[in-house]
Design a protein around this motif. Structure first.
Motif, PDB file in Angstrom:
ATOM      1  N   LEU A  16      43.854  24.986  56.769  1.00 58.10           N
ATOM      2  CA  LEU A  16      44.345  23.616  56.817  1.00 58.10           C
ATOM      3  C   LEU A  16      43.241  22.650  57.254  1.00 58.10           C
ATOM      4  CD1 LEU A  16      47.786  24.314  58.506  1.00 58.10           C
ATOM      5  CD2 LEU A  16      47.513  23.149  56.303  1.00 58.10           C
TER       6      LEU A  16
ATOM      7  N   GLN B  76      40.662  22.366  54.458  1.00 53.35           N
ATOM      8  CA  GLN B  76      41.233  21.602  53.348  1.00 53.35           C
ATOM      9  C   GLN B  76      41.218  20.107  53.664  1.00 53.35           C
ATOM     10  OE1 GLN B  76      42.417  22.845  50.217  1.00 53.35           O
ATOM     11  NE2 GLN B  76      42.153  20.664  49.868  1.00 53.35           N
ATOM     12  N   ALA B  77      41.575  19.762  54.892  1.00 51.51           N
ATOM     13  CA  ALA B  77      41.567  18.356  55.288  1.00 51.51           C
ATOM     14  C   ALA B  77      40.158  17.778  55.251  1.00 51.51           C
ATOM     15  CB  ALA B  77      42.163  18.214  56.687  1.00 51.51           C
TER      16      ALA B  77
ATOM     17  N   ASP C 245      39.377  17.077  51.797  1.00 51.26           N
ATOM     18  CA  ASP C 245      40.180  15.960  51.296  1.00 51.26           C
ATOM     19  C   ASP C 245      39.696  14.597  51.769  1.00 51.26           C
ATOM     20  OD1 ASP C 245      41.742  17.778  49.965  1.00 51.26           O
ATOM     21  OD2 ASP C 245      43.451  17.678  51.351  1.00 51.26           O
TER      22      ASP C 245
ATOM     23  N   ILE D 185      48.571  16.399  54.041  1.00 50.42           N
ATOM     24  CA  ILE D 185      48.641  17.691  53.347  1.00 50.42           C
ATOM     25  C   ILE D 185      50.075  18.026  52.948  1.00 50.42           C
ATOM     26  CG2 ILE D 185      48.530  20.190  53.769  1.00 50.42           C
ATOM     27  CD1 ILE D 185      45.818  19.793  54.998  1.00 50.42           C
TER      28      ILE D 185
ATOM     29  N   PHE E 155      50.646  23.221  51.292  1.00 53.74           N
ATOM     30  CA  PHE E 155      49.477  24.081  51.499  1.00 53.74           C
ATOM     31  C   PHE E 155      49.907  25.540  51.374  1.00 53.74           C
ATOM     32  CE2 PHE E 155      46.807  26.719  54.255  1.00 53.74           C
ATOM     33  CZ  PHE E 155      45.551  26.401  53.760  1.00 53.74           C
TER      34      PHE E 155
END
Length: 390
Positions: free
Chosen positions: A319, A322-323, A326, A348, A351
């Protein structure tokens, strides 16, 4: 001689300047993530599981591309000793001295709640993989979690005791001095009495962290005539309580919570815990797809099945990364970049975690299902049923 000295001096200045530029450039190519985990103290297996999962993640993903630019991941593991005050110091150090972009942990609510305040005050994104206490994220926009909450878990266990075990009267034994068991005990009691009426939790017994003698509490529980005993305690405490119950003649079901799934429960409890159920985040036995791949690789690397903490740490790292991706790009201004990561985390959706799909609510809590597992005759945590938010 003066000309030579001046030329040499200019050359040395140029070399030093180039060196500093290279160092700064190298530093800019690194993304630092801190881990606030208990490597010593009462529950060191929790910290070990976190670090194992993180090391495995780093080996598979040494670099990350953000906005078309490649960065090396660098992890910092700091020991919070399973103490609230140490967790606060660790978070402060990771933020102010190590300059991390984000923090994973603490795991347990007793450390995550105070550490979350530090992270939020310093405007640094933090994800607690395992803390189910609502106060960890409450009114803290920079703090997130990778697990469900106790207001959800309490009713899951209460409904399970009712629907699957036919319980009409329940007893609870919990540590009144710790945030997690105290909060979950109360949520279970509220949910069970909503189903069966006031007073249906016939014994609500407490103890204090570190206690070893539960005979007085078990005497009251036995006399109350409960159909089921709920014990929302950690893996290191459960065996003591289970054995005390059996020594007092308790033969009815004992139910646990997700804290049973972190650490070496079966190594400590053995046959005494077989046949019991607990709510948790994922079931290792019978797992499929990406979850099975994670379990197989972890088992191969460390010689044991990954517990909930390891799986949730893996998801929390996923997470966070991914952030970071992003954000679309990092500026190099650590304060601004921390805020960008926080904003990306809050956005998010779906996920694909190995403990279930996750979409964050505005409070930084994921919408995800709980799993009830049975400890089978082989001592494995076997999937029994899944319960999802409505």
């Amino acid at each position: 001689m003066r000309k030579f000295s001046s030329g040499l001096l200019l050359f040395l200045v140029a070399v030093i300047a180039f060196t500093f530029v290279a160092v700064d450039a190298g530093a800019a190519e690194t993304i630092k993530i801190g881990f606030n985990i208990p490597l010593t103290g009462d529950n060191p297996d929790v910290g070990a599981s976190s670090k194992n999962a993180a090391e495995m993640y780093l080996k598979k993903n040494p670099k990350v591309t953000v906005g078309g630019k490649s960065y090396a991941l660098k992890f910092f593991y700091d020991d919070n000793e399973y103490k609230a005050e140490s967790a606060v110091k660790v978070s402060t150090k990771l933020i102010t001295e190590e300059g991390v972009l984000g923090i994973i942990g603490p795991q347990s609510s007793s450390q995550a709640v105070p550490a979350g305040e530090v992270a939020n005050n310093y405007a640094t994104p933090m994800i607690s993989p395992w803390s189910t206490n609502p106060n960890t994220t409450l009114n803290r926009p920079y703090v997130f979690r990778g697990c469900f909450l106790d207001p959800f878990q309490g009713p899951v266990i209460a409904n399970f005791a009712t629907d699957e075990l036919g319980a009409k009267k329940a007893a609870v034994l919990y540590d009144i001095a710790a945030d997690y068991p105290k909060g979950l005990a109360e949520f279970f009691k509220e949910a069970f009495e909503k189903i069966h009426g006031p007073g249906s939790v016939v014994a609500f017994e407490s103890f204090t962290t570190g206690d070893k003698d539960f005979s007085a509490q078990m005497t009251n529980i036995m006399m109350a005539g409960a159909d089921v005993l709920f014990v929302p305690q950690y893996y290191s405490e459960v065996p003591l309580i289970v054995r005390a119950a059996k020594e007092m003649g308790w033969t009815k079901p004992i139910l646990g919570s997700d804290s049973w799934g972190g650490g070496d429960l079966m190594g400590l409890c053995g046959d005494d815990c077989k046949g019991y159920y607990f709510s948790t985040h994922y079931a290792a036995a019978g797992a499929k797809g990406a979850t099975k791949t994670f379990i197989d690789e972890y088992t191969s690397a460390y010689g044991k099945t990954p517990d909930d903490v390891a799986a949730l740490t893996w998801d929390s790292l996923g997470l966070m990364v991914q952030a970071i991706k992003d954000t679309g790009g990092l500026s190099g201004d650590i304060k601004a970049d921390r805020t960008k990561v926080k904003d990306a985390l809050a956005s998010i959706k779906n996920f694909p975690g190995i403990t279930g799909a996750m979409t964050f609510t505005p409070d930084g809590d994921p919408k995800k299902c709980a799993v009830v597992v049975k400890i089978n005759n082989e001592g494995k945590f076997e999937f029994f049923k899944s319960v999802c938010p409505k």
